[in-house]
Design an enzyme around this catalytic site. Sequence first.
Site, PDB file in Angstrom:
ATOM      1  N   ARG A 104     -26.468 -38.685 -13.567  1.00 28.19           N
ATOM      2  CA  ARG A 104     -26.518 -40.145 -13.620  1.00 28.19           C
ATOM      3  C   ARG A 104     -25.135 -40.734 -13.439  1.00 28.19           C
ATOM      4  O   ARG A 104     -24.209 -40.401 -14.171  1.00 28.19           O
ATOM      5  CB  ARG A 104     -27.125 -40.613 -14.950  1.00 28.19           C
ATOM      6  CG  ARG A 104     -27.350 -42.112 -14.997  1.00 28.19           C
ATOM      7  CD  ARG A 104     -28.208 -42.534 -16.167  1.00 28.19           C
ATOM      8  NE  ARG A 104     -27.533 -42.457 -17.445  1.00 28.19           N
ATOM      9  CZ  ARG A 104     -27.959 -43.061 -18.552  1.00 28.19           C
ATOM     10  NH1 ARG A 104     -29.085 -43.764 -18.523  1.00 28.19           N
ATOM     11  NH2 ARG A 104     -27.293 -42.946 -19.666  1.00 28.19           N
ATOM     12  N   THR A 108     -23.564 -47.203 -12.338  1.00 25.30           N
ATOM     13  CA  THR A 108     -24.790 -47.798 -11.801  1.00 25.30           C
ATOM     14  C   THR A 108     -26.034 -47.363 -12.561  1.00 25.30           C
ATOM     15  O   THR A 108     -27.096 -47.985 -12.420  1.00 25.30           O
ATOM     16  CB  THR A 108     -24.976 -47.409 -10.332  1.00 25.30           C
ATOM     17  OG1 THR A 108     -25.218 -45.991 -10.239  1.00 25.30           O
ATOM     18  CG2 THR A 108     -23.737 -47.760  -9.517  1.00 25.30           C
ATOM     19  N   ASP A 200     -27.789 -37.361 -26.454  1.00 27.56           N
ATOM     20  CA  ASP A 200     -27.786 -36.776 -25.110  1.00 27.56           C
ATOM     21  C   ASP A 200     -28.384 -35.380 -25.183  1.00 27.56           C
ATOM     22  O   ASP A 200     -27.798 -34.469 -25.779  1.00 27.56           O
ATOM     23  CB  ASP A 200     -26.365 -36.718 -24.565  1.00 27.56           C
ATOM     24  CG  ASP A 200     -26.307 -36.245 -23.131  1.00 27.56           C
ATOM     25  OD1 ASP A 200     -26.668 -35.076 -22.875  1.00 27.56           O
ATOM     26  OD2 ASP A 200     -25.922 -37.018 -22.257  1.00 27.56           O
ATOM     27  N   ASP A 203     -26.179 -32.396 -23.883  1.00 31.82           N
ATOM     28  CA  ASP A 203     -25.066 -32.073 -24.770  1.00 31.82           C
ATOM     29  C   ASP A 203     -25.559 -31.376 -26.030  1.00 31.82           C
ATOM     30  O   ASP A 203     -24.924 -30.423 -26.518  1.00 31.82           O
ATOM     31  CB  ASP A 203     -24.315 -33.347 -25.159  1.00 31.82           C
ATOM     32  CG  ASP A 203     -23.418 -33.858 -24.042  1.00 31.82           C
ATOM     33  OD1 ASP A 203     -23.101 -33.064 -23.139  1.00 31.82           O
ATOM     34  OD2 ASP A 203     -23.055 -35.042 -24.073  1.00 31.82           O
TER      35      ASP A 203
END
Length: 209
Positions: A104, A108, A200, A203
């Site tokens: 990602r 944006t 996340d 992670d």
Amino acid sequence: MSDVIIMDHPLIHHKLGIMRRKSTSTKEFRDLVTEVAMLICYEATRSLPLADIEVETPLTKTIAKEIEGKKLCIVPILRAGLHMADGILNLIPNAKVGHIGLYRNEETLEPVEYFCKLPSDAADREIFIVDPMLATGGSAVAAIDLLKKRGISKIHFLCLIAAPEGAKRLQAAHPDVNIYVGNMDERLDENGYILPGLGDAGDRIYGTK
């Protein structure tokens, strides 16, 4: 319009609750990703077509059932989807596996493709795309776009948690793809992360935070 199937099994919600805790260890989080994926897969494969086959038991011959056709292919979105794929392979060890690499863009929030490798007969199989999070929906839409460009049409999407915004975007872009969700969370925050979420996933799976 595709269906969004939200899991209601107590074991899934119990395990997701443990995953949400920031105190949950990397190993425990990783194991739970695998376990919850397996439970979601159980529901997602409910409508697979079956064919009659003759088998010989220790006592006699009989008609049994097997999954019809070329069967299944699991396609994790790298990297966080890999441990979901492991869970599904525990249930369906003969499934083939493809991989789609997307990351990602943090400005944006849109996905960028860097890898796609699929079995040569993927178009003949039921495809299960797996990714722990359906946040903005960008990665899921892009992954399905890649598959459809390769002539693949029998596609399902599985995730652990989703935001309503991502589910709506995926439904609008690909109304023929059913979405199987462990839990529908509240919303996205201003940075495109799911709230309340679980952090996340990549992670937390790999201990890279």
